[in-house]
Each structure stands twice: as structure tokens, then as C-alpha cells.
Scaffold this active site. Structure first.
Site, mmCIF file in Angstrom:
data_model
loop_
_atom_site.group_PDB
_atom_site.id
_atom_site.type_symbol
_atom_site.label_atom_id
_atom_site.label_comp_id
_atom_site.label_asym_id
_atom_site.label_seq_id
_atom_site.Cartn_x
_atom_site.Cartn_y
_atom_site.Cartn_z
ATOM 1 N N LEU A 37 2.672 2.092 10.745
ATOM 2 C CA LEU A 37 1.593 1.540 9.752
ATOM 3 C C LEU A 37 1.531 -0.078 10.140
ATOM 4 O O LEU A 37 2.521 -0.603 10.243
ATOM 5 C CB LEU A 37 1.899 1.722 8.308
ATOM 6 C CG LEU A 37 1.548 2.943 7.877
ATOM 7 C CD1 LEU A 37 1.924 3.129 6.336
ATOM 8 C CD2 LEU A 37 -0.105 3.226 7.999
ATOM 9 N N ASP A 38 0.336 -0.227 10.247
ATOM 10 C CA ASP A 38 0.064 -1.776 10.254
ATOM 11 C C ASP A 38 0.512 -2.540 9.147
ATOM 12 O O ASP A 38 0.605 -2.116 8.337
ATOM 13 C CB ASP A 38 -1.357 -2.108 10.670
ATOM 14 C CG ASP A 38 -2.136 -1.583 11.894
ATOM 15 O OD1 ASP A 38 -1.181 -1.390 12.906
ATOM 16 O OD2 ASP A 38 -3.331 -1.197 12.122
ATOM 17 N N PRO A 39 0.764 -3.974 9.412
ATOM 18 C CA PRO A 39 1.292 -4.733 8.295
ATOM 19 C C PRO A 39 0.349 -4.757 7.177
ATOM 20 O O PRO A 39 0.758 -4.688 5.863
ATOM 21 C CB PRO A 39 1.439 -5.944 8.684
ATOM 22 C CG PRO A 39 1.917 -5.825 10.139
ATOM 23 C CD PRO A 39 0.936 -4.594 10.673
#
Length: 292
Positions: A37-39
Site C-alpha cells: 500500500l502507498d503511504p
């Protein structure tokens, strides 16, 4: 300790940050995750601990998200974390226009991943190349979108759309936001993203890091059993003699018509690992609990 944790990743953390934090909390080195997951994204991040890290490759690949798309804005990263490329008021955009355009984003579609992504080209991450200012031609890939449901629509100079998206692996929701904006000639970017389902795990059953820490302090934490995450695979149960032979790497002729990966048990609840059935023969793929 071995099994899975259905983690609700918080905003601003990388998936690697989550793994590092869990290693400290659990005092374990063998911790890994599925589905990065992206930040800026939150939600379901499946985490494996102990020997269950070897099972990550067998998890189902379907995913689901709730996303907010903002129109009138384009950024370098296709989300609000990047630099703004264009920003033009598009208050005349209607939900009817957006809904019609969304119909182009179901089924198998061609998608160009964002330049700022973890995909590798010639052994180098795209985001590393992009940060160095290198010109990159990102190849398109085929992804599958199972469904897109409109949840909410907010009018304004920069209208926003909330959608629920169910998709296969490799799909970038940022790219959907970018491409939907391109179809509508307004520009579009991802304003928020929450993963509600990943690799068989649901958001409703997830734990935050704080939840996990509290359970550990109270002595109440138990990881999800290793085989519980593999319920999408059919199962076979072996008698004791065959089970021992299978754990020693031998093939077992079962004469079954099932083809493909299966969960293997010695008794109803004694999970041994993952095998593959080919022409009725059970071939060891990953022995999780060998029999001495």
C-alpha cells in the site's frame, strides 16, 4: 508464533514501516506483507509472521478499495502527494457524465502504471528513476476491474467522486483516477484511498497497530491460523502413512480429479502445507508442518 495479522495500515506509513514496527512488537524477524500500500493509502495490509511468510505466495489476489477522485487536478504522482501539473476549475462537470465515463473502466483494460510506483524496469524502481528526473516510457499492462460502484458525488469547482472498486492484482487506483480525468478532459487525481479487502482479508476484521499493541500487552493476541488465509484453495486429507511420505517430499497418487493448488492436512485440523494436484497425483509445493 506463526500465522497472519489483518493489519489496518495508517496514513503516512509505508508497508515496510508496518513490517518493521511489527517485528519490534512481536520480537520476530520473520515478518512479511502481501499487497503493498502507498503511504497515503490506508486499510487492509495482510501480514504474515513466522513460517506463514512462506504462504504469502498462495494468498488470493483479489482486492477492493474505497477511493475519492478529485477532478480538475493533475499531479506528478497521480495523487495529492505529488506536485500539481494542472489545476483548472471544472464546476460544470455532472455526475451523469462521470458515470458514463466510468463504464469504460470495468472488465479487462489496458493501464499504464503511475511513474511514481514500485514497478521495476531493467531492475530499477520507477519511483527512483522518476525522482532522478529520468524520462521513462512505462509499458501498459492488462488489469481486471470486477466492479465500480458510485458511493457519493460532491459538486464544486473541483468536484469529487467516491467509488468502491473491486479489482485484480496489479491494478493502480491512482491510474484509474488519472485516466478517468483524461476521458472527461478535466484531469483527475486520487484524493484518498482505503483498501477494504485484500488477499482474503476484510477491513471489518482488521487491527490497527494500537489494537495489536494493546492485545499483546494484555496477553490476548493470537494470530490468524496459517491455513485460515488459504480457504480459497480446496483441501485434501491424507492418512498418517501418506502424510508422512508427502512431508518427506514424495508424490502421493490420490486419483482425484481436482487440478491445481490444494491445502494438505493429516487430520481434519492438522495443516501440513500446500500441494499441487496433477493428473490425480499430489505433489509437495510447500511443507508447512513436517511430520517427524
Amino acid at each position: 508464533m506463526q500465522g497472519f495479522i489483518n493489519l489496518d495500515k495508517q496514513f503516512g506509513w509505508t508497508s515496510h514501516d508496518c513490517v518493521a514496527r511489527l517485528r519490534k512488537l512481536l520480537r520476530l524477524k520473520r515478518v512479511g506483507h502481501a499487497g503493498t500500500l502507498d503511504p497515503a493509502a490506508t486499510g487492509v495490509l495482510p501480514v504474515a509472521v513466522g513460517k506463514a511468510t512462506r504462504l504469502l505466495q498462495y494468498l488470493p489476489t483479489d482486492k477492493a478499495y474505497q477511493a475519492t477522485i478529485r477532478f480538475g487536478v493533475q499531479t506528478t504522482t497521480d495523487d495529492l502527494q505529488g506536485e500539481v501539473i494542472t489545476s483548472e476549475v471544472c464546476g460544470g462537470l455532472s455526475l451523469a457524465e462521470v458515470t458514463e465515463a466510468l463504464s469504460k473502466f470495468t472488465g479487462k483494460i489496458e493501464q499504464i502504471p503511475p511513474i511514481y510506483s514500485a514497478i521495476q524496469i531493467d531492475g530499477k524502481r520507477l519511483y527512483d528513476l522518476a525522482r532522478r528526473g529520468e524520462t521513462i516510457e512505462v509499458p501498459s499492462r492488462t488489469v481486471e476491474i470486477f466492479s465500480v460502484e458510485v458511493l457519493a458525488w460532491r459538486e464544486g469547482d473541483f468536484p469529487e467522486l467516491d467509488v468502491a472498486i473491486a479489482c485484480g492484482s496489479g491494478t493502480y487506483i491512482r491510474a484509474i483516477a488519472r485516466d478517468l480525468g483524461a476521458v472527461l478532459n478535466t484531469g483527475g487525481t486520487l484524493a484518498a484511498l482505503r483498501r477494504t479487502h485484500s488477499s482474503g482479508f476484510n477491513l471489518t476484521d482488521s487491527l490497527t497497530v494500537e489494537n495489536l499493541e494493546s492485545q499483546l500487552q494484555a496477553g490476548e493476541f493470537q494470530p490468524i491460523s496459517a491455513d485460515a488465509a488459504l480457504q480459497h484453495l480446496p483441501s485434501v486429507t491424507l492418512p498418517d502413512i501418506s502424510a508422512k511420505r508427502w512431508c518427506q517430499g514424495q508424490r502421493i497418487d490420490l486419483g482425484l480429479e481436482i487440478i491445481g493448488k490444494v491445502r494438505v492436512y493429516q487430520q481434519e485440523n492438522d495443516f501440513l502445507g500446500v500441494g499441487e494436484l496433477q493428473e490425480g497425483v499430489l505433489i509437495p509445493q510447500m511443507v508447512f508442518e513436517p511430520i517427524s
